[in-house]
Design a protein around this motif. Structure first.
Motif, PDB file in Angstrom:
ATOM      1  N   HIS A 203      44.757  50.822  44.304  1.00 20.76           N
ATOM      2  CA  HIS A 203      45.193  49.676  45.092  1.00 20.76           C
ATOM      3  C   HIS A 203      46.069  48.777  44.219  1.00 20.76           C
ATOM      4  CE1 HIS A 203      41.748  47.672  43.102  1.00 20.76           C
ATOM      5  NE2 HIS A 203      42.438  46.565  43.305  1.00 20.76           N
ATOM      6  N   VAL A 204      46.886  47.969  44.865  1.00 20.93           N
ATOM      7  CA  VAL A 204      47.770  47.041  44.163  1.00 20.93           C
ATOM      8  C   VAL A 204      46.958  45.828  43.754  1.00 20.93           C
ATOM      9  CG1 VAL A 204      49.871  45.658  44.292  1.00 20.93           C
ATOM     10  CG2 VAL A 204      49.746  47.846  45.513  1.00 20.93           C
ATOM     11  N   ALA A 205      46.797  45.646  42.440  1.00 19.39           N
ATOM     12  CA  ALA A 205      46.053  44.487  41.942  1.00 19.39           C
ATOM     13  C   ALA A 205      46.902  43.231  42.027  1.00 19.39           C
ATOM     14  CB  ALA A 205      45.601  44.731  40.506  1.00 19.39           C
ATOM     15  N   SER A 206      48.189  43.363  41.691  1.00 16.59           N
ATOM     16  CA  SER A 206      49.084  42.205  41.775  1.00 16.59           C
ATOM     17  C   SER A 206      50.527  42.652  41.609  1.00 16.59           C
ATOM     18  CB  SER A 206      48.748  41.163  40.694  1.00 16.59           C
ATOM     19  OG  SER A 206      49.019  41.690  39.410  1.00 16.59           O
ATOM     20  N   THR A 207      51.446  41.783  42.019  1.00 14.12           N
ATOM     21  CA  THR A 207      52.876  41.973  41.771  1.00 14.12           C
ATOM     22  C   THR A 207      53.454  40.649  41.305  1.00 14.12           C
ATOM     23  OG1 THR A 207      53.561  41.388  44.015  1.00 14.12           O
ATOM     24  CG2 THR A 207      53.015  43.710  43.601  1.00 14.12           C
ATOM     25  N   HIS A 208      54.542  40.719  40.578  1.00 16.58           N
ATOM     26  CA  HIS A 208      55.191  39.488  40.126  1.00 16.58           C
ATOM     27  C   HIS A 208      56.690  39.726  40.035  1.00 16.58           C
ATOM     28  CE1 HIS A 208      55.773  35.688  37.993  1.00 16.58           C
ATOM     29  NE2 HIS A 208      56.580  36.352  37.194  1.00 16.58           N
ATOM     30  N   TRP A 209      57.466  38.857  40.667  1.00 16.06           N
ATOM     31  CA  TRP A 209      58.923  38.949  40.614  1.00 16.06           C
ATOM     32  C   TRP A 209      59.449  37.893  39.654  1.00 16.06           C
ATOM     33  CZ3 TRP A 209      63.073  41.550  40.837  1.00 16.06           C
ATOM     34  CH2 TRP A 209      64.323  40.938  40.976  1.00 16.06           C
ATOM     35  N   ASN A 210      60.179  38.322  38.600  1.00 13.08           N
ATOM     36  CA  ASN A 210      60.810  37.423  37.643  1.00 13.08           C
ATOM     37  C   ASN A 210      62.277  37.285  38.023  1.00 13.08           C
ATOM     38  OD1 ASN A 210      62.211  36.402  35.307  1.00 13.08           O
ATOM     39  ND2 ASN A 210      60.374  36.857  34.104  1.00 13.08           N
ATOM     40  N   ASN A 211      62.592  36.179  38.638  1.00 12.74           N
ATOM     41  CA  ASN A 211      63.947  36.001  39.149  1.00 12.74           C
ATOM     42  C   ASN A 211      64.974  35.871  38.026  1.00 12.74           C
ATOM     43  OD1 ASN A 211      65.359  35.805  41.724  1.00 12.74           O
ATOM     44  ND2 ASN A 211      65.993  33.767  41.042  1.00 12.74           N
ATOM     45  N   GLN A 212      64.559  35.290  36.870  1.00 19.21           N
ATOM     46  CA  GLN A 212      65.479  35.105  35.762  1.00 19.21           C
ATOM     47  C   GLN A 212      65.916  36.447  35.173  1.00 19.21           C
ATOM     48  OE1 GLN A 212      63.924  32.752  32.573  1.00 19.21           O
ATOM     49  NE2 GLN A 212      65.719  33.035  31.251  1.00 19.21           N
ATOM     50  N   HIS A 213      64.953  37.343  34.981  1.00 23.13           N
ATOM     51  CA  HIS A 213      65.258  38.635  34.369  1.00 23.13           C
ATOM     52  C   HIS A 213      65.474  39.735  35.401  1.00 23.13           C
ATOM     53  CE1 HIS A 213      63.027  37.057  30.570  1.00 23.13           C
ATOM     54  NE2 HIS A 213      64.320  36.754  30.535  1.00 23.13           N
ATOM     55  N   THR A 215      63.372  41.323  37.304  1.00 24.85           N
ATOM     56  CA  THR A 215      62.400  42.396  37.079  1.00 24.85           C
ATOM     57  C   THR A 215      61.184  42.217  37.973  1.00 24.85           C
ATOM     58  OG1 THR A 215      61.438  41.160  35.230  1.00 24.85           O
ATOM     59  CG2 THR A 215      63.084  42.841  34.688  1.00 24.85           C
ATOM     60  N   LEU A 216      60.630  43.345  38.364  1.00 24.77           N
ATOM     61  CA  LEU A 216      59.424  43.383  39.188  1.00 24.77           C
ATOM     62  C   LEU A 216      58.301  44.000  38.360  1.00 24.77           C
ATOM     63  CD1 LEU A 216      58.009  43.220  42.033  1.00 24.77           C
ATOM     64  CD2 LEU A 216      58.820  45.571  42.387  1.00 24.77           C
ATOM     65  N   THR A 217      57.181  43.309  38.262  1.00 20.56           N
ATOM     66  CA  THR A 217      56.025  43.834  37.547  1.00 20.56           C
ATOM     67  C   THR A 217      54.913  44.128  38.546  1.00 20.56           C
ATOM     68  OG1 THR A 217      56.586  42.596  35.562  1.00 20.56           O
ATOM     69  CG2 THR A 217      54.327  43.403  35.737  1.00 20.56           C
ATOM     70  N   ILE A 218      54.360  45.318  38.436  1.00 15.26           N
ATOM     71  CA  ILE A 218      53.328  45.779  39.364  1.00 15.26           C
ATOM     72  C   ILE A 218      52.090  46.196  38.585  1.00 15.26           C
ATOM     73  CG2 ILE A 218      52.745  47.471  41.144  1.00 15.26           C
ATOM     74  CD1 ILE A 218      55.802  47.834  41.566  1.00 15.26           C
ATOM     75  N   GLU A 219      50.928  45.766  39.034  1.00 17.60           N
ATOM     76  CA  GLU A 219      49.660  46.217  38.469  1.00 17.60           C
ATOM     77  C   GLU A 219      48.932  47.059  39.501  1.00 17.60           C
ATOM     78  OE1 GLU A 219      46.834  43.632  36.794  1.00 17.60           O
ATOM     79  OE2 GLU A 219      48.145  42.858  35.216  1.00 17.60           O
ATOM     80  N   LEU A 220      48.548  48.268  39.095  1.00 15.49           N
ATOM     81  CA  LEU A 220      47.805  49.168  39.977  1.00 15.49           C
ATOM     82  C   LEU A 220      46.471  49.532  39.342  1.00 15.49           C
ATOM     83  CD1 LEU A 220      50.688  51.643  40.947  1.00 15.49           C
ATOM     84  CD2 LEU A 220      49.781  49.782  42.351  1.00 15.49           C
ATOM     85  N   ASP A 221      45.404  49.431  40.120  1.00 15.09           N
ATOM     86  CA  ASP A 221      44.076  49.855  39.679  1.00 15.09           C
ATOM     87  C   ASP A 221      43.767  51.220  40.267  1.00 15.09           C
ATOM     88  OD1 ASP A 221      43.477  47.674  38.105  1.00 15.09           O
ATOM     89  OD2 ASP A 221      42.615  46.520  39.770  1.00 15.09           O
ATOM     90  N   LYS A 222      43.253  52.126  39.429  1.00 11.44           N
ATOM     91  CA  LYS A 222      42.925  53.486  39.852  1.00 11.44           C
ATOM     92  C   LYS A 222      41.478  53.790  39.472  1.00 11.44           C
ATOM     93  CE  LYS A 222      44.940  58.174  39.425  1.00 11.44           C
ATOM     94  NZ  LYS A 222      44.168  58.914  38.409  1.00 11.44           N
ATOM     95  N   LYS A 223      40.760  54.448  40.360  1.00 10.56           N
ATOM     96  CA  LYS A 223      39.346  54.726  40.113  1.00 10.56           C
ATOM     97  C   LYS A 223      39.161  55.749  38.998  1.00 10.56           C
ATOM     98  CE  LYS A 223      37.779  53.578  44.777  1.00 10.56           C
ATOM     99  NZ  LYS A 223      37.082  54.034  46.005  1.00 10.56           N
ATOM    100  N   SER A 224      40.106  56.676  38.880  1.00  9.25           N
ATOM    101  CA  SER A 224      40.038  57.689  37.829  1.00  9.25           C
ATOM    102  C   SER A 224      41.106  57.397  36.783  1.00  9.25           C
ATOM    103  CB  SER A 224      40.239  59.080  38.428  1.00  9.25           C
ATOM    104  OG  SER A 224      41.468  59.159  39.120  1.00  9.25           O
TER     105      SER A 224
END
Length: 317
Positions: A203-213, A215-224
């Motif tokens: 599942h998607v734990a979080s996302t963050h958009w850095n408008n200055q750079h 860039t898109l940062t995505i955190e994904l949690d996986k059971k395995s």
């Protein structure tokens, strides 16, 4: 004996008429379930064939079909979002009759670098599962339109293939070979997850958009555990047409994957904050597609992870 001999010609005539009628009925019920291989004479390294599996769902008013594409040598074609270059395949079925919609399913793509340009797509043979939505299954159907296909090596060629396949739903018969190929192709399509999916593997734990750079940062949690993951980002939103998402710079922390992706557009600087995205996540034991909202929030841990990734990837300017 005379009566029996005299009767034989009539009997043979009757049998002949019955056989002729049976043959006519068989011919009438026969219908092609494939366009056959279509080849552009100016570009013979590519061949396409659209085939019906013979399977249908009368309740949903759907018929299954398979689009098979054969590419010789190093020729490639593209995913629904082709990356920094290329054109996605497109099927204009507006010439069809008694067909409401054609749903195209996309196998997970591979990354290819052509002359320094990163593209997403397929080499060799690729099969696309299609679902035809029929208006009235009791009436004749005509699948007709133009398949536009871009293929590239160090040059690119745009070809157009004329598709025409008439059929009657109630006369379809399952073709085991095509049906098997359809199911194998469907197995290569990432499984769609959403917030209602029970026991989702990630599942998607979080996302963050850095408008200055940009860039898109995505955190994904996986059971395995994670192995060698890749993330393909795209969007069906019209206002994101032409946006390009780079290969991710990734970091794995236990069961968490943190990915940072550079986003560019021909229109210059962009703002992804609040935009709807599709994440296709591929790993050794995983092939899924799930939705995300850019800038959906980030924790302190996420910000620290972003800083570490930026240092590793040399992305802090």
């Amino acid at each position: 004996m005379y009566k029996l001999i005299n009767f034989l010609p009539r009997l043979l005539l009757l049998v002949g008429l019955m056989a002729s009628q049976s043959l006519s009925a068989a011919e009438a019920s026969f219908q092609p379930t494939s366009t056959g291989w279509l080849i552009d004479d100016n570009h013979p390294v590519v061949a396409v064939d659209l085939q019906l599996t013979g399977e249908n769902n009368l309740q949903l008013k759907t018929v299954n079909a398979l689009l098979e594409i054969q590419l010789e040598g190093d020729w490639k074609t593209y995913w629904r979002s082709p990356g920094d270059g290329g054109i996605a395949p497109k099927f204009d079925f507006s010439g069809s009759e008694n067909i409401k919609n054609v749903t195209w399913s996309w196998p997970a793509p591979k990354r290819h670098n052509v002359l320094g340009i990163d593209t997403l797509g397929y080499k060799g043979n690729v099969n696309f599962p299609l679902t035809l939505e029929i208006v009235d299954p009791t009436q004749p159907v005509l699948l007709k339109g133009t398949l536009t296909l871009a293929t590239c090596t160090n040059i690119c060629v745009l070809s157009h293939y004329q598709i025409e396949l008439p059929f009657a739903v109630d006369a379809l018969r399952i073709d085991p070979r095509i049906s098997l190929s359809y199911r194998e192709a469907l197995a290569n399509v990432p499984i769609k997850l959403d917030k209602h999916t029970v026991q989702a593997p990630i599942h998607v734990a979080s996302t963050h958009w850095n408008n200055q750079h940009q860039t898109l940062t995505i955190e994904l949690d996986k059971k395995s555990p994670w192995y060698h993951p890749d993330i393909f980002v795209d969007s069906s939103a019209f206002d994101l047409t032409g946006y390009s998402f780079s290969a991710p710079v990734t970091r794995i922390e236990n069961h968490k994957l943190i990915a940072q992706i550079k986003v560019t557009s021909w229109d210059g600087d962009i703002n992804l904050n609040g935009k709807s995205l599709q994440l296709t996540v591929i790993d050794k034991d995983l092939s899924v597609e799930l939705p995300a909202i850019a800038g959906g929030g980030s924790s302190t841990g996420t910000l620290w992870s972003m800083f570490l990734i930026a240092l590793i990837g040399g992305l802090i300017l």
